[in-house]
Design a protein around this motif. Structure first.
Motif, mmCIF file in Angstrom:
data_model
loop_
_atom_site.group_PDB
_atom_site.id
_atom_site.type_symbol
_atom_site.label_atom_id
_atom_site.label_comp_id
_atom_site.label_asym_id
_atom_site.label_seq_id
_atom_site.Cartn_x
_atom_site.Cartn_y
_atom_site.Cartn_z
ATOM 1 N N THR A 112 0.824 -1.205 0.000
ATOM 2 C CA THR A 112 0.000 0.000 0.000
ATOM 3 C C THR A 112 0.857 1.253 0.000
ATOM 4 O O THR A 112 0.532 2.244 -0.670
ATOM 5 N N ARG A 113 1.961 1.223 0.745
ATOM 6 C CA ARG A 113 2.865 2.385 0.778
ATOM 7 C C ARG A 113 3.441 2.669 -0.615
ATOM 8 O O ARG A 113 3.539 3.829 -1.045
ATOM 9 N N ILE A 114 3.792 1.611 -1.327
ATOM 10 C CA ILE A 114 4.338 1.771 -2.681
ATOM 11 C C ILE A 114 3.294 2.380 -3.615
ATOM 12 O O ILE A 114 3.584 3.334 -4.360
ATOM 13 N N PHE A 115 2.073 1.851 -3.568
ATOM 14 C CA PHE A 115 1.032 2.366 -4.453
ATOM 15 C C PHE A 115 0.617 3.783 -4.065
ATOM 16 O O PHE A 115 0.302 4.601 -4.933
ATOM 17 N N GLU A 116 0.624 4.057 -2.760
ATOM 18 C CA GLU A 116 0.260 5.399 -2.312
ATOM 19 C C GLU A 116 1.277 6.431 -2.777
ATOM 20 O O GLU A 116 0.919 7.581 -3.084
ATOM 21 N N THR A 117 2.536 6.042 -2.833
ATOM 22 C CA THR A 117 3.583 6.936 -3.323
ATOM 23 C C THR A 117 3.373 7.257 -4.801
ATOM 24 O O THR A 117 3.569 8.399 -5.248
ATOM 25 N N PRO A 120 -1.222 9.073 -5.028
ATOM 26 C CA PRO A 120 -1.700 9.600 -3.744
ATOM 27 C C PRO A 120 -3.224 9.485 -3.603
ATOM 28 O O PRO A 120 -3.975 9.818 -4.518
ATOM 29 N N GLY A 121 -3.647 8.984 -2.450
ATOM 30 C CA GLY A 121 -5.073 8.836 -2.179
ATOM 31 C C GLY A 121 -5.623 7.463 -2.481
ATOM 32 O O GLY A 121 -6.760 7.146 -2.113
ATOM 33 N N ILE A 122 -4.834 6.605 -3.124
ATOM 34 C CA ILE A 122 -5.343 5.295 -3.539
ATOM 35 C C ILE A 122 -5.579 4.378 -2.350
ATOM 36 O O ILE A 122 -6.475 3.521 -2.376
ATOM 37 N N ALA A 123 -4.794 4.544 -1.281
ATOM 38 C CA ALA A 123 -4.946 3.672 -0.108
ATOM 39 C C ALA A 123 -6.317 3.852 0.525
ATOM 40 O O ALA A 123 -7.006 2.868 0.845
ATOM 41 N N GLN A 124 -6.731 5.096 0.714
ATOM 42 C CA GLN A 124 -8.039 5.361 1.307
ATOM 43 C C GLN A 124 -9.154 4.829 0.418
ATOM 44 O O GLN A 124 -10.129 4.245 0.907
#
Length: 251
Positions: A112-117, A120-124
């Motif tokens: 999730t940290r990789i995709f969020e970087t 941005p906002g994809i984790a939520q």
């Protein structure tokens, strides 16, 4: 001739044994031993699911906060091994299930940290979509909109094996070509959507397993297997939704 009052127990006991030679009283006595003691309940299973999620969220939070993205691949391998152990092991081992939740938390936190970087906002978005989808599936099961019968189980089984085969082939292609395989094509979003659908409908099989297990009065340790199955499906659902959202953000 039945060797016990339980048809499933009959099938297990008849393997390699001549039914005519089995003493009915002895079989019933052994069956009573197996079914005695604490029984599986929906509440007990829910408690174990909650406990697994606390462990998962804790390890995911630590991984996210400290940016331990380098642990993603090792955690994935460890989680896979523990998952296979929990799935095919004859004995229920709560420690293995808890360790699986911890490893998956590290994996999800790093992923999730990789995709969020990158987006941005994809984790939520992924978390909310997973919760909404799981809630919708539970409502559909609870109110009988989805019937988990023999046909549904058979169709889901074939679909899951087919998707698993595709995933393995796509992974091999991706490793050799240094790409995302079929997910990098114009139909990538459609394939990812199929994955989300399969993961979502698999939740109904988990709900049914918990309901039937509690109704049949299975041993209390079965709660760990049921909790493991439900949590595994939710993890799969989250990963598939994360993949689908990344494709939409990429495009």
């Amino acid at each position: 001739m039945a060797i016990s009052h339980n048809p499933i127990f009959n099938q297990a006991m008849s393997t390699g044994v001549e039914v005519a030679r089995v003493d009915q009283a002895a079989v019933d006595s052994e069956f009573a031993k197996i079914t005695s003691g604490p029984k599986m309940t929906v509440e007990g299973t829910a408690g174990k699911v909650f406990g697994m999620f606390l462990v998962l969220l804790a390890t995911a939070g630590v991984t996210w906060f400290f940016g331990l993205t380098g642990l993603m691949f090792p955690a994935m391998i460890v989680g896979l091994g523990l998952g296979l152990w929990a799935t095919f092991g004859k004995k229920v081992r709560p420690g293995v299930v808890i360790a699986y939740a911890a490893a998956e938390g590290v994996f999800l936190g790093a992923l999730t940290r990789i995709f969020e970087t990158m987006y941005p906002g994809i984790a939520q978005q992924a978390v909310l979509a997973t919760l909404c989808t799981a809630g919708a599936m539970f409502a559909a099961y609870r109110y009988g909109w989805i019937k988990v019968n023999a046909r549904f189980t058979r169709v889901m089984t074939f679909a899951l094996f087919g998707y698993m085969a595709f995933a393995l082939i796509n992974l091999a292609v991706g490793l050799f070509t240094n790409s995302s395989g079929a997910y990098g094509t114009g139909f990538g979003w459609l394939i990812a959507l199929v994955g989300v659908g399969l993961a979502a409908f698999t939740l109904n099989l988990d709900f049914e397993a918990i309901t039937v297990g509690a109704r049949e009065g299975l041993p209390v340790e079965t709660e760990w297997r049921a909790a493991f199955g439900l949590v595994s499906s939710l993890i799969w659902l989250y990963v598939e939704i994360l993949r689908l959202l990344s494709i939409f953000n990429r495009d």
